[in-house]
Design a protein around this motif. Structure first.
Motif, PDB file in Angstrom:
ATOM      1  N   ALA A 166       0.852  -1.187   0.000  1.00 52.08           N
ATOM      2  CA  ALA A 166       0.000   0.000   0.000  1.00 52.08           C
ATOM      3  C   ALA A 166       0.886   1.234   0.000  1.00 52.08           C
ATOM      4  O   ALA A 166       2.095   1.160   0.198  1.00 52.08           O
ATOM      5  CB  ALA A 166      -0.932  -0.001   1.212  1.00 52.08           C
ATOM      6  N   GLY A 167       0.268   2.396  -0.226  1.00 55.84           N
ATOM      7  CA  GLY A 167       1.066   3.618  -0.189  1.00 55.84           C
ATOM      8  C   GLY A 167       0.343   4.806  -0.781  1.00 55.84           C
ATOM      9  O   GLY A 167      -0.880   4.791  -0.977  1.00 55.84           O
ATOM     10  N   ILE A 168       1.114   5.835  -1.080  1.00 53.38           N
ATOM     11  CA  ILE A 168       0.590   7.075  -1.628  1.00 53.38           C
ATOM     12  C   ILE A 168       1.545   7.590  -2.695  1.00 53.38           C
ATOM     13  O   ILE A 168       2.764   7.390  -2.597  1.00 53.38           O
ATOM     14  CB  ILE A 168       0.393   8.135  -0.514  1.00 53.38           C
ATOM     15  CG1 ILE A 168      -0.281   9.389  -1.072  1.00 53.38           C
ATOM     16  CG2 ILE A 168       1.719   8.475   0.161  1.00 53.38           C
ATOM     17  CD1 ILE A 168      -0.689  10.399   0.004  1.00 53.38           C
ATOM     18  N   VAL A 169       0.989   8.230  -3.708  1.00 52.25           N
ATOM     19  CA  VAL A 169       1.772   8.812  -4.799  1.00 52.25           C
ATOM     20  C   VAL A 169       1.560  10.322  -4.800  1.00 52.25           C
ATOM     21  O   VAL A 169       0.420  10.797  -4.710  1.00 52.25           O
ATOM     22  CB  VAL A 169       1.365   8.228  -6.163  1.00 52.25           C
ATOM     23  CG1 VAL A 169       2.220   8.842  -7.277  1.00 52.25           C
ATOM     24  CG2 VAL A 169       1.518   6.711  -6.161  1.00 52.25           C
ATOM     25  N   GLU A 193       4.444  -0.313   3.269  1.00 53.35           N
ATOM     26  CA  GLU A 193       3.938   1.042   3.043  1.00 53.35           C
ATOM     27  C   GLU A 193       4.955   1.803   2.199  1.00 53.35           C
ATOM     28  O   GLU A 193       6.092   2.008   2.610  1.00 53.35           O
ATOM     29  CB  GLU A 193       3.716   1.764   4.370  1.00 53.35           C
ATOM     30  CG  GLU A 193       2.618   1.151   5.239  1.00 53.35           C
ATOM     31  CD  GLU A 193       1.221   1.366   4.663  1.00 53.35           C
ATOM     32  OE1 GLU A 193       1.074   2.267   3.792  1.00 53.35           O
ATOM     33  OE2 GLU A 193       0.299   0.642   5.075  1.00 53.35           O
ATOM     34  N   MET A 194       4.540   2.218   1.008  1.00 50.48           N
ATOM     35  CA  MET A 194       5.449   2.854   0.058  1.00 50.48           C
ATOM     36  C   MET A 194       5.007   4.278  -0.257  1.00 50.48           C
ATOM     37  O   MET A 194       3.817   4.600  -0.217  1.00 50.48           O
ATOM     38  CB  MET A 194       5.505   2.038  -1.242  1.00 50.48           C
ATOM     39  CG  MET A 194       5.868   0.574  -1.045  1.00 50.48           C
ATOM     40  SD  MET A 194       7.533   0.334  -0.398  1.00 50.48           S
ATOM     41  CE  MET A 194       8.500   0.998  -1.767  1.00 50.48           C
ATOM     42  N   THR A 195       5.974   5.126  -0.556  1.00 49.83           N
ATOM     43  CA  THR A 195       5.705   6.499  -0.984  1.00 49.83           C
ATOM     44  C   THR A 195       6.352   6.717  -2.344  1.00 49.83           C
ATOM     45  O   THR A 195       7.549   6.475  -2.521  1.00 49.83           O
ATOM     46  CB  THR A 195       6.268   7.516   0.016  1.00 49.83           C
ATOM     47  OG1 THR A 195       5.648   7.331   1.282  1.00 49.83           O
ATOM     48  CG2 THR A 195       6.011   8.940  -0.468  1.00 49.83           C
ATOM     49  N   SER A 201      11.446   1.107  -5.481  1.00 53.15           N
ATOM     50  CA  SER A 201      11.654  -0.309  -5.206  1.00 53.15           C
ATOM     51  C   SER A 201      11.540  -0.559  -3.713  1.00 53.15           C
ATOM     52  O   SER A 201      11.780   0.334  -2.894  1.00 53.15           O
ATOM     53  CB  SER A 201      13.031  -0.755  -5.711  1.00 53.15           C
ATOM     54  OG  SER A 201      13.114  -0.638  -7.119  1.00 53.15           O
ATOM     55  N   GLY A 202      11.167  -1.772  -3.351  1.00 54.52           N
ATOM     56  CA  GLY A 202      11.033  -2.118  -1.939  1.00 54.52           C
ATOM     57  C   GLY A 202      10.970  -3.615  -1.764  1.00 54.52           C
ATOM     58  O   GLY A 202      11.223  -4.384  -2.695  1.00 54.52           O
ATOM     59  N   SER A 203      10.633  -4.035  -0.565  1.00 55.64           N
ATOM     60  CA  SER A 203      10.469  -5.454  -0.265  1.00 55.64           C
ATOM     61  C   SER A 203       9.443  -5.592   0.852  1.00 55.64           C
ATOM     62  O   SER A 203       9.198  -4.646   1.609  1.00 55.64           O
ATOM     63  CB  SER A 203      11.803  -6.091   0.145  1.00 55.64           C
ATOM     64  OG  SER A 203      12.287  -5.504   1.347  1.00 55.64           O
TER      65      SER A 203
END
Length: 207
Positions: A52-55, A147-149, A137-139
């Motif tokens: 999940a996250g926000i752009v 949680e990604m931005t 990129s993430g894991s």
């Protein structure tokens, strides 16, 4: 989720199980010591995860709605079988799990990819109306939510002056190739004006 096997010989054995969303085989080794012995072996598959996250817009503050989010798994498994012509192990990288998923940000710029496999991944963002893009990129660990931005890349204005070997004489109509060295590695081929100048901006600008 129960299973059974019959008619097995005495000795060591290995059980492997794999699920639709748990691509890495789970393996257990056990031993039957005597004829007629009954063993119970439990296998637990790897839990799936969420991303999940926000752009944000290029300013890093304004949420970006209606952005296409593409999840791409970077997880792979190396399988070796036999030897190659040089006598080294012949190994192949095999992609694992859910390879690609898509989502769209809501009015507040948030998104959710509800079902992914644990491991490394890349998120790509695209604004179909403006052509702006971004990538992170993430894991994520098994059974958890990452949680990604993300932030869309802005567009700049690039002014190019093409001159001769003397460093001063303009070269009118010169062919100019511009190639980004980083994501999204966009490329442009354009021509300088009568003064040897080329301005790349607006819809033609590179991110």
């Amino acid at each position: 989720g129960k299973f059974s096997f019959s008619g097995l010989f005495v000795g060591d054995f290995t059980l492997r199980a794999v699920g639709v969303f748990s691509p890495d085989p789970i393996e257990r080794t056990a031993r039957i010591d005597a004829p007629g012995e009954q063993l119970t072996v439990d296998l637990r598959l790897q839990a799936t995860s969420r991303v999940a996250g926000i752009v944000y817009q290029p300013d890093g503050v304004t949420p970006a709605p209606n952005i296409i989010v593409t999840y791409k798994s970077d997880a792979f498994r190396i399988i070796c079988s036999g030897e190659n012509a040089d006598g080294d192990p012949a190994c192949t990288q095999v992609p694992q799990g859910i390879q690609e998923e898509h989502a769209v940000t809501d009015a507040t710029g948030h998104f959710l990819v509800p079902l992914v496999n644990a491991g490394a991944f890349t998120l790509s963002f695209e604004d179909a109306s403006t052509g702006k893009v971004g990538r992170v990129s993430g894991s994520v660990r098994p059974g958890e939510q990452a949680e990604m931005t993300g932030r869309l890349l802005g567009r700049g204005v690039l002014t190019i002056h093409v001159v001769g070997s003397d460093g001063h004489t303009p070269i009118p109509g010169a062919r100019v190739e511009v190639q980004q060295t980083d994501y999204p590695k966009a490329a442009l081929v354009m021509f300088a004006d009568t003064q040897g100048t080329l301005v790349v901006g607006g819809g033609d600008a590179l991110s």
